[in-house]
Design a protein around this motif. Sequence first.
Motif, mmCIF file in Angstrom:
data_model
loop_
_atom_site.group_PDB
_atom_site.id
_atom_site.type_symbol
_atom_site.label_atom_id
_atom_site.label_comp_id
_atom_site.label_asym_id
_atom_site.label_seq_id
_atom_site.Cartn_x
_atom_site.Cartn_y
_atom_site.Cartn_z
ATOM 1 N N ARG A 88 40.234 45.830 34.703
ATOM 2 C CA ARG A 88 41.036 46.928 35.267
ATOM 3 C C ARG A 88 42.386 47.046 34.579
ATOM 4 N NH1 ARG A 88 39.623 46.186 41.275
ATOM 5 N NH2 ARG A 88 38.179 47.904 41.688
ATOM 6 N N ARG B 135 44.044 50.306 32.878
ATOM 7 C CA ARG B 135 45.321 50.854 33.348
ATOM 8 C C ARG B 135 46.274 51.068 32.177
ATOM 9 N NH1 ARG B 135 49.149 49.468 38.513
ATOM 10 N NH2 ARG B 135 51.045 50.400 37.694
ATOM 11 N N TYR C 165 48.325 54.468 40.966
ATOM 12 C CA TYR C 165 47.159 53.784 40.418
ATOM 13 C C TYR C 165 46.363 53.150 41.560
ATOM 14 C CZ TYR C 165 49.797 54.468 36.137
ATOM 15 O OH TYR C 165 50.500 55.034 35.100
#
Length: 357
Positions: A182, A186, A217
């Motif tokens: 992740r 990002r 986010y």
Amino acid sequence: MPMPNINHIIPGPFQCGNYDPRNLPDLDDDSLDDLTAVLRALAKGSYPRLDSVPLALNAYNCNRKVDIDPWAYFHPVTVITPADVKMKGSPSIELDKDVIDDMAKPWNPIRHTGGQFNAAKRQFERGDWTPPPGSARYRFLCFIHKHRINRKSTIQKGVHTVSIWDREWDELTWHDTYHVDRETRRREIERFWQCVRMPNLIDRGYTREQFMNRIRYRIVYDICERVENTLRDTVPPRNTLYAVIGAALQHMNNACDAQVSIVPDRLELFGAQGLSLVPRFFAHLLWLCLDARPDWTREQRVKFVKQFKILERLRWMRAFVRRDLERRIAEVEMEVEDGDGGDEREGREWVFGLLGI
């Protein structure tokens, strides 16, 4: 008396060439092919053709309640440059002209107008929101992204995420439902939005720095990891395409909810299996295609629907699609009784056998 021009109430990228009280868009052969490809995939439980997904989601805006519901616009899929690869120039996003025109109009805040859920009137679980004349219609601008992942336990390399700009709050929320790498994605999406040329959104009222500060986010999704722990096997990264579709439909179904960006971390959202998600999406696309081809003979209609027989193993899909189609048929029968239904939409129970439901 000349027929009124209703192009202004047909959500882009579609147009309406002829007057139709149902506000049906023109579907050219290419558009019909895209929607057909998505319907086939949904019926088989396979992955829809990626480049067809945005058009199909845009088509979900097209319904008879276009004078009530806020819309969502889906841009063609963007391929994100991996974090360890240097970007070749700045990526660019060109919005549909109708969307650009709509962004120049004032947005009527839902949270200030008391948009409320009305189950009797709105069976799509949406709020009752009527924009004043001349106000904007598009609440969401949606951008599906494809990232590359190198995971040893699977040969699949594509992970899908989605960024959704919400005009209700003037914020962009990025949703990533896959639990592996992740932080890498990002960084990739931050670099993308830092570099992308998009003059109709960025640098129009916001500087680049201000825009970047308005990105949220959303990565608090654990259901994928839980599924892997239960199966003791890898969830293919490509499954995130259904998670993106689920988040997109969740937004459109609840477009009058001020806090719709909080997508629940549940299995039916991750797989888009809920009644109001893929099953309703399938039913909507099927009806839209049939309605948009009123000149088809019965044989042509049968041939078209035969392509979408739902596999027996997708029991949830078969049950939910039938439930939604029965509701639609009942609505049409009521319209016919009121003198507002089209002959081509009568008696569509014949689709049940062809769909295997």
